[in-house]
Motif scaffolding. Structure first.
Motif, PDB file in Angstrom:
ATOM      1  N   PHE A 248      14.262   5.930 -12.816  1.00  0.00           N
ATOM      2  CA  PHE A 248      15.110   3.815 -12.783  1.00  0.00           C
ATOM      3  C   PHE A 248      14.172   3.094 -12.854  1.00  0.00           C
ATOM      4  O   PHE A 248      13.221   3.723 -13.144  1.00  0.00           O
ATOM      5  N   SER A 249      14.936   2.640 -13.014  1.00  0.00           N
ATOM      6  CA  SER A 249      13.746   1.111 -13.857  1.00  0.00           C
ATOM      7  C   SER A 249      13.489  -0.118 -12.697  1.00  0.00           C
ATOM      8  O   SER A 249      14.041  -0.227 -12.037  1.00  0.00           O
ATOM      9  N   TYR A 250      12.699  -1.352 -12.971  1.00  0.00           N
ATOM     10  CA  TYR A 250      12.545  -2.448 -12.118  1.00  0.00           C
ATOM     11  C   TYR A 250      14.479  -2.805 -12.531  1.00  0.00           C
ATOM     12  O   TYR A 250      13.925  -3.306 -11.157  1.00  0.00           O
TER      13      TYR A 250
ATOM     14  N   ALA B  99      14.027   4.482  -2.932  1.00  0.00           N
ATOM     15  CA  ALA B  99      14.905   4.285  -1.842  1.00  0.00           C
ATOM     16  C   ALA B  99      14.669   2.579  -1.608  1.00  0.00           C
ATOM     17  O   ALA B  99      13.621   2.079  -1.648  1.00  0.00           O
ATOM     18  N   VAL B 100      15.745   1.566  -1.124  1.00  0.00           N
ATOM     19  CA  VAL B 100      16.074   0.838  -0.815  1.00  0.00           C
ATOM     20  C   VAL B 100      16.105  -0.193   0.528  1.00  0.00           C
ATOM     21  O   VAL B 100      17.426   0.976   1.179  1.00  0.00           O
ATOM     22  N   PRO B 101      15.490  -0.474   1.278  1.00  0.00           N
ATOM     23  CA  PRO B 101      15.610  -1.133   2.641  1.00  0.00           C
ATOM     24  C   PRO B 101      17.137  -1.839   2.626  1.00  0.00           C
ATOM     25  O   PRO B 101      17.289  -2.701   1.856  1.00  0.00           O
ATOM     26  N   ILE B 102      17.845  -1.664   3.757  1.00  0.00           N
ATOM     27  CA  ILE B 102      19.047  -2.372   4.320  1.00  0.00           C
ATOM     28  C   ILE B 102      18.929  -3.083   5.423  1.00  0.00           C
ATOM     29  O   ILE B 102      18.279  -2.902   5.986  1.00  0.00           O
ATOM     30  N   LEU B 103      18.170  -4.305   5.092  1.00  0.00           N
ATOM     31  CA  LEU B 103      17.351  -5.386   6.000  1.00  0.00           C
ATOM     32  C   LEU B 103      18.750  -6.427   6.095  1.00  0.00           C
ATOM     33  O   LEU B 103      19.094  -7.256   5.138  1.00  0.00           O
ATOM     34  N   LEU B 104      18.383  -7.172   7.584  1.00  0.00           N
ATOM     35  CA  LEU B 104      19.255  -8.246   7.610  1.00  0.00           C
ATOM     36  C   LEU B 104      18.686  -8.928   8.983  1.00  0.00           C
ATOM     37  O   LEU B 104      17.939  -8.639  10.228  1.00  0.00           O
TER      38      LEU B 104
ATOM     39  N   PHE C 207       0.830  -0.874  -0.372  1.00  0.00           N
ATOM     40  CA  PHE C 207       0.264  -0.323   0.219  1.00  0.00           C
ATOM     41  C   PHE C 207       1.104   1.029  -0.034  1.00  0.00           C
ATOM     42  O   PHE C 207       0.203   2.019  -0.409  1.00  0.00           O
ATOM     43  N   GLU C 208       2.198   1.256   0.352  1.00  0.00           N
ATOM     44  CA  GLU C 208       3.002   2.386   0.979  1.00  0.00           C
ATOM     45  C   GLU C 208       3.866   2.707  -0.314  1.00  0.00           C
ATOM     46  O   GLU C 208       3.856   3.967  -1.089  1.00  0.00           O
ATOM     47  N   HIS C 209       3.785   1.368  -1.133  1.00  0.00           N
ATOM     48  CA  HIS C 209       5.084   1.696  -2.342  1.00  0.00           C
ATOM     49  C   HIS C 209       3.629   2.239  -3.517  1.00  0.00           C
ATOM     50  O   HIS C 209       4.386   3.521  -4.014  1.00  0.00           O
ATOM     51  N   MET C 210       2.372   1.701  -3.239  1.00  0.00           N
ATOM     52  CA  MET C 210       1.540   2.435  -4.646  1.00  0.00           C
ATOM     53  C   MET C 210       1.508   3.928  -3.869  1.00  0.00           C
ATOM     54  O   MET C 210       0.839   4.806  -5.368  1.00  0.00           O
ATOM     55  N   LYS C 211       1.184   4.438  -2.836  1.00  0.00           N
ATOM     56  CA  LYS C 211       0.927   5.737  -2.072  1.00  0.00           C
ATOM     57  C   LYS C 211       1.867   6.136  -2.181  1.00  0.00           C
ATOM     58  O   LYS C 211       1.557   7.667  -3.265  1.00  0.00           O
ATOM     59  N   ALA C 212       3.305   5.887  -2.411  1.00  0.00           N
ATOM     60  CA  ALA C 212       4.287   7.293  -2.811  1.00  0.00           C
ATOM     61  C   ALA C 212       4.554   7.225  -4.215  1.00  0.00           C
ATOM     62  O   ALA C 212       4.579   8.200  -4.966  1.00  0.00           O
TER      63      ALA C 212
ATOM     64  N   ILE D  99      10.917   1.457  -2.762  1.00  0.00           N
ATOM     65  CA  ILE D  99       9.929   2.276  -2.994  1.00  0.00           C
ATOM     66  C   ILE D  99      10.571   3.383  -4.085  1.00  0.00           C
ATOM     67  O   ILE D  99      11.825   4.194  -4.421  1.00  0.00           O
ATOM     68  N   ARG D 100       9.648   3.273  -5.439  1.00  0.00           N
ATOM     69  CA  ARG D 100      10.289   3.936  -6.054  1.00  0.00           C
ATOM     70  C   ARG D 100       9.148   4.855  -7.045  1.00  0.00           C
ATOM     71  O   ARG D 100       8.243   4.849  -7.424  1.00  0.00           O
ATOM     72  N   ILE D 101      10.306   6.441  -7.092  1.00  0.00           N
ATOM     73  CA  ILE D 101       8.962   7.116  -7.954  1.00  0.00           C
ATOM     74  C   ILE D 101       9.443   7.621  -9.099  1.00  0.00           C
ATOM     75  O   ILE D 101      11.079   8.473  -8.876  1.00  0.00           O
ATOM     76  N   MET D 102       8.599   8.054  -9.961  1.00  0.00           N
ATOM     77  CA  MET D 102       9.642   8.538 -11.721  1.00  0.00           C
ATOM     78  C   MET D 102       9.287   9.737 -11.716  1.00  0.00           C
ATOM     79  O   MET D 102       9.610   9.338 -12.712  1.00  0.00           O
ATOM     80  N   TYR D 103       8.590   9.834 -11.275  1.00  0.00           N
ATOM     81  CA  TYR D 103       8.278  11.495 -11.006  1.00  0.00           C
ATOM     82  C   TYR D 103       8.234  12.238  -9.995  1.00  0.00           C
ATOM     83  O   TYR D 103       8.845  11.679  -9.217  1.00  0.00           O
ATOM     84  N   PRO D 104       8.087  14.097  -9.738  1.00  0.00           N
ATOM     85  CA  PRO D 104       8.620  14.564  -8.568  1.00  0.00           C
ATOM     86  C   PRO D 104       7.318  14.888  -8.028  1.00  0.00           C
ATOM     87  O   PRO D 104       6.170  14.046  -8.506  1.00  0.00           O
ATOM     88  N   ALA D 105       7.407  14.094  -6.424  1.00  0.00           N
ATOM     89  CA  ALA D 105       6.996  13.851  -5.743  1.00  0.00           C
ATOM     90  C   ALA D 105       6.795  14.744  -4.498  1.00  0.00           C
ATOM     91  O   ALA D 105       7.164  14.411  -3.630  1.00  0.00           O
TER      92      ALA D 105
END
Length: 446
Positions: free
Chosen positions: A295-297, A272-277, A94-99, A227-233
């Motif tokens: 930035f692409s898929y 933005a990519v989280p660094i998870l472990l 949901f948050e990804h799509m919202k952004a 989360i990837r955004i391709m336009y100004p947000a």
């Protein structure tokens, strides 16, 4: 060969609005435009639910739909037959799509109209090509694997955190042509992320902070999803999100001690990519560009993999045993400390440290620095180990994932940028030296 969802991911970037067709239980059709078709995995997509419309009414009564998407580069059209499964109103997807929707809304001038109410999850039952253009899978797409391989190998060769972060940012610029990037580490106790490395900005912004959940970086960390955004947000712009969140959380926030962020003033693309472990958020890798749709898929996949490598390397460096310190100079460097003493002031409330009137650092890194200085002035000590800092109750490191090495790198860089007579110098694995080249006087306030 049947088409796959992975082969047409480029159609799901939201560049060209999709069209959805549904039908009422009685067979009456309805066709409408759709803001977002989001790739979930090889067998599922999520559609943006923004309005209580006829489409929504039909889907709840009849879960079948047909969506037509268009490749923005080839103009190829594809028809997806879908089956509605459920709606999510919170969480990573949901948050990804919202952004992402915020970027689309800003790009189309609909920022005040678009609002995500839910992410509707559908199973993809079939995909067929229809008239117009050529299948996007036939177009040459630059593979990210060679670049990923080179960067991964270089990360694996690093033996200290500072070198690791520099290798990562240099690799992003050289192999992926990403010129604006930063790494932020998590402070789970304070609910903040702090910058430990950056590249491509006039000022490094080392030590700058952002609250968990603020902007694209904070949301990526909180939801533990890229989360990837391709336009100004607008709502996800770095500085705006930071200041608004700080004012909400801390109306009396002292911005005098806030280090400015190094981000672009008006990024056109963000990732933005989280660094998870092991289920924990260690930090966030953030990149941005002044170009839309930068930035692409494939970039997202590659940077997520690099973030995984970074997480493992961070843990490995943290667990590496100490080695004997390298021989130091016969007399402590800077032993000839003549002249007027410089006042270094410490505020225990938040461990902020000032050199004369200039702010240097605060938080755990400030507590570490003050501890080193008190050992130096009281016992004339200059040699220290990471292990003793971890065991020192005066510093108050958290028991788990203390990120001590990251805080030392942060302190080391802040001193390098803002002070010419104090240094943290690495002397061996898990060991370092405090170098003081001028007389100092410590004062504690508050």
């Amino acid at each position: 060969m049947s088409l796959t969802l992975d082969a047409i991911r480029g159609c799901l970037e939201g560049v060209i609005p999709a069209v959805i067709a549904t039908s009422a239980p009685g067979g009456e059709p309805n066709v409408a435009y759709l803001s977002q078709v989001h790739y979930v995995d090889g067998g599922h997509v999520a559609l943006s639910f923004q309005f209580f419309s006829k489409t929504r009414e039909n889907i709840l009564a009849n879960p079948r739909a047909v969506v037509q998407v268009v490749d923005p580069d080839t103009a190829a059209h594809y028809r997806l037959t879908l089956h509605y499964l459920r709606t999510e109103t919170a969480g990573p997807l949901f948050e990804h799509m919202k952004a992402k929707l915020a970027g689309i809304a800003s790009h189309t001038g609909m920022g005040k109209v678009f609002r995500l109410l839910g992410a509707d999850i559908y199973r993809v039952e079939s995909i067929e090509a229809v008239g117009g253009g050529q299948p996007s899978c036939a177009q040459p797409v630059r593979s990210r694997l060679p670049s990923l391989r080179t960067c991964s190998r270089e990360l694996a060769a690093c033996t200290d955190l500072d070198g690791l972060l520099e290798a990562l940012l240099a690799g992003l610029e050289r192999e992926f042509e990403i010129r604006h990037a930063m790494v932020l580490m998590a402070d789970p106790v304070r609910g903040r992320l702090y910058t430990v490395a950056s590249r491509g900005y006039p000022a490094s912004g080392i030590g700058s902070e952002i609250p968990l959940g603020a902007g694209i970086i904070g949301v990526a960390a909180r939801e533990r999803t890229p989360i990837r955004i391709m336009y100004p947000a607008g709502p996800y712009t770095y500085s705006r999100a930071l200041r608004e969140t700080l004012l909400q959380q801390e109306p009396e926030a002292d911005f005098e001690t806030e280090i400015p962020f190094p981000g672009l003033p008006a990024p056109q693309s963000q990732l933005a990519v989280p660094i998870l472990l092991g289920g924990a958020v260690l930090g966030v890798l953030y990149v941005e560009s002044g170009r839309e749709r930068r930035f692409s898929y494939e970039d997202e996949d590659a940077l997520a993999t690099l973030a995984d490598h970074l997480a493992l390397a961070l843990r490995l460096l943290q667990e590496t045993t100490e080695e004997p310190a390298a021989p130091g100079p016969a007399a402590p460097a800077g032993a000839d400390r003549r002249g007027q003493a410089v006042v270094i002031r410490h505020y225990p409330a938040n461990h902020s440290v000032f050199i004369d009137a200039d702010y240097l650092i605060k938080g755990v890194a400030g507590a570490i620095f003050w501890r080193l200085l008190t050992h130096f002035t009281g016992e004339h000590r200059t040699e220290f180990s990471n292990r003793e800092l971890r065991l020192d109750p005066a510093i108050g490191l958290p028991d788990i994932s203390d990120n001590l090495e990251a805080r030392l790198v942060l302190l080391q860089k802040r001193l390098r940028e803002h002070c010419d007579f104090l240094r943290i110098e690495k002397t061996g694995r898990g060991r370092f030296r405090l170098r003081v080249d001028r007389p100092i006087r410590l004062e504690e306030s508050g």
